[in-house]
Design a protein around this motif. Structure first.
Motif, PDB file in Angstrom:
ATOM      1  N   ASP A 158      39.366 -20.833   7.449  1.00 42.71           N
ATOM      2  CA  ASP A 158      39.684 -20.207   6.205  1.00 42.71           C
ATOM      3  C   ASP A 158      40.876 -20.790   5.849  1.00 42.71           C
ATOM      4  O   ASP A 158      41.047 -20.684   4.578  1.00 42.71           O
ATOM      5  CB  ASP A 158      39.610 -18.642   6.465  1.00 42.71           C
ATOM      6  N   ALA A 159      41.671 -21.213   6.510  1.00 46.43           N
ATOM      7  CA  ALA A 159      43.003 -21.441   6.077  1.00 46.43           C
ATOM      8  C   ALA A 159      43.776 -22.699   7.132  1.00 46.43           C
ATOM      9  O   ALA A 159      43.284 -22.718   8.175  1.00 46.43           O
ATOM     10  CB  ALA A 159      43.995 -20.618   5.712  1.00 46.43           C
ATOM     11  N   ALA A 213      42.784 -31.003   4.374  1.00 46.75           N
ATOM     12  CA  ALA A 213      42.680 -29.878   3.931  1.00 46.75           C
ATOM     13  C   ALA A 213      42.730 -29.531   2.259  1.00 46.75           C
ATOM     14  O   ALA A 213      41.658 -28.982   1.744  1.00 46.75           O
ATOM     15  CB  ALA A 213      43.649 -28.670   4.527  1.00 46.75           C
ATOM     16  N   ARG A 260      40.761 -26.079   1.021  1.00 41.03           N
ATOM     17  CA  ARG A 260      41.349 -24.906   2.112  1.00 41.03           C
ATOM     18  C   ARG A 260      42.777 -24.701   1.693  1.00 41.03           C
ATOM     19  O   ARG A 260      43.610 -25.447   1.493  1.00 41.03           O
ATOM     20  CB  ARG A 260      40.945 -25.286   3.325  1.00 41.03           C
TER      21      ARG A 260
END
Length: 383
Positions: A277-278, A295, A300
């Motif tokens: 999610d991150a 990312a 993200r």
């Protein structure tokens, strides 16, 4: 990219483990090879073994060129200089690229290439903000001359490297790191990867997951991970998935099965990013992190220390959710915001700005800049 006028490039990588510097150097060697060059990457055997699976077509030449300072800087420099001199004699390159994971790790190689009077490009990936490093007070060869080009991956690294080597400001040219825009995953692939990662972590399918991917060292903030993970879990039930290895692996492994889950060294970081999610970047020092760019390209959200994204200066706050370096509960609060199913306007804006910045200077633009610098270097090199 256009072709270069030289045919054989030797890339020297004085590292002992794989991280962003090493992947960047191997990818640069591969890009030169794609342009019809004979690119040879010289590194320690253990390092080549870890890089080969990702670069199976690359021409590796194994040699003990890493910086081993257990007997002091003078001995390390002399040993490295001897190894690189042997390489130059055996391989007869037209030019050399020296990648520096740390500023003094290539002092012997610098001396050997300078004595051979070959065109040399030095790429500085990381540098401390202050202090002196062992061996850097005894460098009789000139560091600014025709046939020698200095590159840095970010402005802070450039200025710090100049200070460490006592060079005039502005000597280092900055070529920012870049990554490819990833293809869109097949329909349903992201959901499959998310489910597979949570099954691997042995958590519920809806569990928020923040990814840490990097060396398990204090410079990367590995010692901060347990407290951050505990606070993240307390805030929203999330866990931190940790991909990497390093000196903190044993200590982190001893924590048992808690909110920090160790995945070991992974070569599928692109899949882990899609499944998470991150991204968490609690580093104390960075150049321009490739994992941040990866990312960003996958949209993200990134939760990072100020130090991790110092390369962006005041613009960093527009490209990541920033936390004061030592505010460990603050990382958890930002991670909680980053993993909300309905992201806030701030999170959406940060994600889009990060994507725009990363896509504007991609891997192709980075390679063209390096090739241009090599052309200029070889054109200026004395006969």
């Amino acid at each position: 990219m256009r072709s270069l006028q030289v045919q054989r490039i030797l890339l020297v990588l004085p590292s002992e483990d794989v991280g962003g510097t090493e992947l960047h150097t191997a990818a640069l060697a591969h890009a030169l090879q794609q342009q019809g060059m004979e690119a040879i990457l010289s590194c320690d055997p253990a390092l080549s073994g870890r890089l080969r699976p990702s670069f199976p077509d690359l021409n590796f030449h194994e040699a003990p060129v890493s910086w081993i300072a257990k007997d002091g800087a003078a001995a390390a420099s002399a040993a490295q200089a001897a190894e690189v001199a042997t390489l130059l004699e055996a391989l007869r390159p037209d030019a050399v690229v020296l990648a520096l994971p740390w500023p003094n790790f290539g002092l012997g190689a610098l001396r050997a290439v300078a004595e051979a009077r070959l065109p040399l490009m030095v790429v500085s990936h990381l540098a401390p903000a202050s202090g002196r490093l062992s061996g850097m007070d005894a460098m009789p060869w000139p560091l600014t001359q025709a046939g020698l080009a200095w590159i840095a991956v970010s402005e802070p690294v450039a200025r710090r490297t100049e200070q460490l080597f006592d060079m005039p400001p502005g000597i280092l040219r900055v070529i920012p790191n870049g990554v490819d825009l990833p293809p869109a995953p097949p329909l349903g692939e992201e959901a499959r990867l998310r489910a597979a990662l949570r099954a691997e972590l042995d958590v519920a399918p809806e569990t928020p997951v923040a990814l840490f991917a990097g060396r398990l060292e204090e410079a990367k903030g590995a010692d901060r991970l347990p407290e951050i993970a505990a606070a993240f879990h307390a805030a929203c039930g999330g866990v931190v998935a940790c991909a990497g290895r390093g000196s903190w692996r044993v200590r982190l492994s001893g924590l048992g099965k808690g909110p920090l889950r160790l995945l070991g060294y992974r070569q599928d970081v692109d899949r882990l990013l899609l499944a998470s999610d991150a991204l968490l970047l609690p580093s104390r020092i960075e150049g321009l992190p490739l994992i941040y760019l990866e990312a960003a390209m996958r949209r993200r959200p990134v939760v990072a220390s100020h130090a991790a994204l110092a390369c962006f200066g005041p613009l960093a706050a527009e490209r990541a959710l920033l936390v004061p370096d030592d505010d460990l509960p603050g990382y958890a609060r930002m991670l909680e915001q980053a993993v909300w199913r309905e992201p806030s306007a701030q999170v959406r804006a940060v994600v889009e700005e990060a994507w725009y910045q990363a896509s504007t200077h991609d891997r192709a633009a980075m390679y063209e800049a390096y090739l241009s610098a090599l052309r200029g270097l070889c054109a200026l090199s004395p006969a």
